[in-house]
Design an enzyme around this catalytic site. Sequence first.
Site, PDB file in Angstrom:
ATOM      1  N   LEU A 285      17.899  -0.147  13.545  1.00 10.46           N
ATOM      2  CA  LEU A 285      19.205  -0.907  13.777  1.00 10.46           C
ATOM      3  C   LEU A 285      20.449   0.207  13.337  1.00 10.46           C
ATOM      4  CD1 LEU A 285      18.838  -4.426  13.029  1.00 10.46           C
ATOM      5  CD2 LEU A 285      18.922  -3.583  15.105  1.00 10.46           C
TER       6      LEU A 285
ATOM      7  N   GLY B  44      22.230   1.919   6.255  1.00  8.20           N
ATOM      8  CA  GLY B  44      23.287   1.223   5.600  1.00  8.20           C
ATOM      9  C   GLY B  44      23.036   1.798   3.813  1.00  8.20           C
ATOM     10  N   GLY B  45      24.077   2.230   3.235  1.00  8.36           N
ATOM     11  CA  GLY B  45      23.815   2.763   1.944  1.00  8.36           C
ATOM     12  C   GLY B  45      22.947   3.849   1.847  1.00  8.36           C
TER      13      GLY B  45
ATOM     14  N   GLY C 140      19.853   3.167   2.693  1.00  8.37           N
ATOM     15  CA  GLY C 140      18.774   2.372   3.463  1.00  8.37           C
ATOM     16  C   GLY C 140      18.604   2.650   4.971  1.00  8.37           C
TER      17      GLY C 140
ATOM     18  N   VAL D 232      17.710   0.538   8.442  1.00  8.56           N
ATOM     19  CA  VAL D 232      17.658  -0.783   8.511  1.00  8.56           C
ATOM     20  C   VAL D 232      16.761  -0.935   9.956  1.00  8.56           C
ATOM     21  CG1 VAL D 232      18.929  -2.775   9.136  1.00  8.56           C
ATOM     22  CG2 VAL D 232      19.737  -1.063   7.627  1.00  8.56           C
TER      23      VAL D 232
ATOM     24  N   ASP E  59      31.409  -1.160  -2.025  1.00  6.99           N
ATOM     25  CA  ASP E  59      31.223  -0.288  -0.671  1.00  6.99           C
ATOM     26  C   ASP E  59      31.809  -1.290   0.290  1.00  6.99           C
ATOM     27  OD1 ASP E  59      30.768   1.679   0.850  1.00  6.99           O
ATOM     28  OD2 ASP E  59      28.764   1.442   0.851  1.00  6.99           O
TER      29      ASP E  59
END
Length: 782
Positions: free
Chosen positions: A439, A442-443, A445, A447, A558
């Site tokens: 997907l 994020g940060g 990671g 996803v 964030d």
Amino acid sequence: MAHAQLLVFLIPMALFLKLAMPVDGAMAMPGCPDKCGNVAIPYPFGIGENCSATNLNSYFNLMCNDTFHPPRPQIREPEAHIEVTGISLERGEMRVLSPVNHICFTSNTTSTKSSGVGYDLSRTPFLPSPSRNRFTVIGCNTLGLITGYRGASGQYVTGCYSYCEGINSTSDGAPCAGMGCCEASIPANLTAFAVTFDLNHSKVWTFNPCFYSVVAEVGWYNFKKQDLVGHLGFIKERAQNGVPIVADWAIRNGSCPKKGEKEPSSYACVSANSYCTAVINSPGYLCNCSQGYGGNPYLSDGCQDIDECEMRKLDPKYEELYPCRKGVCQNTPGSYICKCKKGKKSDGTGYGCQPADSPDYRMVVGLSVSAIVVTAMACMLIMQLQRRRHKKEKIEYFKQNGGLRLYDEMISRQVDTIRILTEREIKRATENYNEDRVLGSGGHGMVYRGTLDDNKEVAIKKSRVINDDCREEFVNEIIILSQINHRNIVRLLGCCLDVDVLMLVYEFAHNGTLSEFLHGTDHRSPIPLDLRLKIATQAAEALAYLHSSTSRTILHGDVKSANILMDDQYNAKVADFGASTLKSMDESEFILFVQGTMGYLDPESFTSHQLTERSDVYSFGVVLLELLTRKKALYTNDFNKNESLSYRFLSMFRQNKHQAMLDPEIVDGSNVVAIEKLTKVVVQCMSPRGDDRPTMKEVAERLQMLRKLQMQATCDGENDRDVHDNFGGSPSVILHFDEMTDSSIETTKDEMISYRYQPIQMGYHLVPFPIINGPHESPFRT
């Protein structure tokens, strides 16, 4: 030129002897001669119509010319009788003798004798073999040609040129490469051909009066200088009866039946234990006896079993062809077996025997058994060690990934809603981390979109960086989300800690991120102000809940549009707590850690390296600004340069030109008051000093009222004055906030002029951040 319907093919007598097998079966029709002189005549060939397969082709009927001694078989041809020197059933070949084409000169331009040789084979079962024959020209300064037809594909012409200055310029045994003689290949399916010379004069007639051209068997001709000398010297000395040509013969008026099809009445493979083979040279087929059988497949019961055991007795060479070492050979239909005597056993090849119980054999068996046992024990030991190592690794990963800390939290009842998943369940949900399920990022990671065993769709975040900081962030996020119960905060469903890469499992938001919703390039559609206010209010409520409604203050750290997800009803859900930090309500110390995204960073925290609740307020102000302008936090301006949205908007606000930056989709008469009041909220949230900013609870209440008033204005059609009066008529905190906002905006405009902006280098562009010159009182202090 002789017009003959003939075929060519060679089978050396040595090859015939090699292929001969002692089988009980006739090769010719019963009552018919099977030889003419020294040449065997196998069916479908025969001497006479009743002894040959004339129903397949009349040219199978040969004649036996007994004027010679011994008699010679010949192909029946009205104009010429072509002598046959050999026939092979197995290979489908015939060897015949063909006249030599020649031309002789008695002067430069006078030829005393010439002859052409040609054949029309279109109605015969014969075709010259392209692999077993060559077109050969013999002579000095001569060009020989072979012309003809290749079935229905058209005319064919080829040839070669032979040159020499004199007899002594050649040598005996030299290859036919153009000096004294030359060669050329012939094609397949040559149904008609003739050999000729393309010349009418000769400059070498004094020492080479005659030239010759033939189609002959490969390897038959070896050049000799004597072949160039004398009148017809080559024919007289080496080719009085002709030169050998090898022809392919086949049953031309049919083909092999397909598997399962009924055999036609004219099918030639009539013997049991026979099979059909398609030929390469033109259409047609041949018949052969099956393996282990020999004889004539064109005759009924013509294929008979080969007795391999008897053949071993007849000739020692068959002992190698049909081995049975130290055993007893026993014939079987189509094959044989090698039986071992008592006290012996098979040597493993099936064609030999060895002692059944020798000391060496027992030693080998013992060593083999021992080796198997040792190997099995070693494998079991290795598997056990691997299981222990794997179990130990999982325990270590669990510890490294904060499993003990999470367990302590669960014991203290702060974490009681988290499902612990195994690595196998995660792989199954993501189809082994299939790239099609990614997907986004994020940060720290990656996803993935996943489907659990209960068919529930989830979002699975997998850490890309394996270090202690990353592990601490993931565990931090587990603990934070496990304490949160809010409809606008993404819900943590589970986690996986027994792998080296940490993973979290969230509820799935079907409409992606707010950033994609606002700035996506595909199918960009209008977004009404009501929906923007709804999203802003829900996100503000979620952040206010984190700051003030939990047992301990939670800083997101964030906040940005990419970390606000949208469900199928376009409800906002705040996500990605990888940078979140817990802060006790009574703690006064600041957290010396800043992790955010350029364009959203609180300038005060950036310069002081301190993170507070007001840092989230500033970042949320940038998100509100994105909703108002539909521009990215770092966007490309009209001069194709990257610019900070917050810096640019505040600069325009000071000049009262900020309306130019608003999204035209929401700027109309009915929305003016709401937009202006929302603009004031944005400006207050992005105040350079943290103390001048409202709390997230105040921002959420302000947005709630704005949303209610906007909905009421839309429904009732009230004028801007009524909206303003109703909005400011409440004695609650909201009124105080509104009044303070209205009264402080002008001060903010003036005081912001004295702020210095320090450019911060960001790779390929500069983003200015405001630096505070002096102290300012917060308009929210009482």
